[in-house]
Design a protein around this motif. Sequence first.
Motif, short mmCIF file in Angstrom:
data_model
loop_
_atom_site.label_atom_id
_atom_site.label_comp_id
_atom_site.label_asym_id
_atom_site.label_seq_id
_atom_site.Cartn_x
_atom_site.Cartn_y
_atom_site.Cartn_z
N LEU A 224 -12.62 81.78 -18.89
CA LEU A 224 -11.38 81.88 -18.67
C LEU A 224 -10.55 82.53 -19.74
O LEU A 224 -9.49 83.29 -19.57
CB LEU A 224 -10.68 80.46 -18.26
CG LEU A 224 -11.25 79.80 -17.10
CD1 LEU A 224 -10.58 78.39 -16.81
CD2 LEU A 224 -11.17 80.70 -15.68
N SER A 225 -10.95 82.22 -20.90
CA SER A 225 -10.45 82.76 -22.09
C SER A 225 -10.33 84.23 -22.12
O SER A 225 -9.70 85.23 -22.71
CB SER A 225 -10.60 82.15 -23.38
OG SER A 225 -10.09 80.66 -23.69
N ARG A 226 -11.76 84.50 -21.66
CA ARG A 226 -12.15 86.08 -21.62
C ARG A 226 -11.24 86.76 -20.77
O ARG A 226 -10.60 87.83 -20.87
CB ARG A 226 -13.67 86.08 -21.34
CG ARG A 226 -13.72 87.57 -20.64
CD ARG A 226 -14.04 88.43 -21.80
NE ARG A 226 -14.67 89.75 -21.35
CZ ARG A 226 -15.02 90.66 -22.35
NH1 ARG A 226 -14.72 90.69 -23.39
NH2 ARG A 226 -15.39 91.94 -21.81
N HIS A 227 -10.92 86.15 -19.44
CA HIS A 227 -10.10 86.60 -18.53
C HIS A 227 -8.60 86.87 -18.97
O HIS A 227 -7.93 87.81 -18.58
CB HIS A 227 -10.22 85.59 -17.41
CG HIS A 227 -8.84 85.73 -16.10
ND1 HIS A 227 -9.08 87.05 -15.33
CD2 HIS A 227 -7.76 85.11 -15.92
CE1 HIS A 227 -8.02 87.02 -14.59
NE2 HIS A 227 -7.13 85.81 -14.70
N MET A 228 -8.20 85.61 -19.66
CA MET A 228 -6.90 85.93 -20.23
C MET A 228 -6.83 86.62 -21.71
O MET A 228 -5.47 86.64 -22.53
CB MET A 228 -6.30 84.40 -20.78
CG MET A 228 -6.24 83.60 -19.64
SD MET A 228 -5.03 84.09 -18.41
CE MET A 228 -3.53 84.05 -19.22
#
Length: 322
Positions: A224-228
């Motif tokens: 999710l942090s990669r996505h963000m």
Amino acid sequence: MPRIDVHHHFFPLTLDKVNTGKDVGFRTPAENLPWDPEISIRSMDSSGINIALLSFPAIASGSISEENRRITRDRNLFVTGICRKYPGRFGYFATLPFLDDIEGVLEEIRYTLDELGAQGISMSSSYGEGPSARYIGDDTYDPIWAELNRRQTVVFLHGAQTPSTTPYPHPSLGVPIVEVPNETFKAASHLVVTGRKRKYPDVKVILAHLGGSAPYLAPRVAVLSRHMGCPLTPNEIMDDFKTFYYETALSAHEVTLSAMQSFVSHDRILFGTDFPAVSTEMSSWYTNNLETFYRDEGDILEMINYKNALTLFPNLQTNFPH
């Protein structure tokens, strides 16, 4: 089997008022207050602990001021005196001034490591309160991390007593129980996604309480942090979480230790108790869990109980039983 406790607090009541836990929904055992080193030594002796590394409880509040620097220096001189009075029983992680005071922090790092002989540095997960709070991976603190990296310093990272909006859900679920472990996770995640953990690989960071919720939520951060917008890949994020050290205070159980086995190598796990914030009886419950879990793997238990700590703190080898 020898033990080195890397999570052991000191309460210098003669220097300043110490939070006993009531305002955050926790009761420090009455028999441990007022605290003095003899209380810890009695607990250590009954628990088979040879050496305890002392740290002041994590405090996120403060200000850039000479008064803050003075209080910090007094705490470090106080705990240095304890270590000198009881040689071979204690070491300590130095307390730092309010972290926004970059000049004061760098001087205290120099003084405590070079002149007082601290084993490492203690940090809170964040500094400041409310919207102004900064987690320790903030750009502001880059000079501090650069200096710690240059020195190859060991940092003991403990979650701050940061309340939620509740501030906590129930009288038996106070801030130290439900919030502090998440603060440790948030700080560790901040170091990873900001790239600080990768940029300063020679800082050896110990996460309190087996990293709080870090072992379970790290995979969530990975994707999710990669996505963000985090530039690291999911695998790189997971790899960086595995470069922390994790200590067992108030956390050792079949459930958590099973998870840790698949998360990090055994040389990344250290022994801790959180005494005197808890009683000897309370910390012993976790120690017994640790021994039961590794009862057929004595070599691993030795690593966790003391050998991994001796690798991080080689000067503790002096007068240590072999």
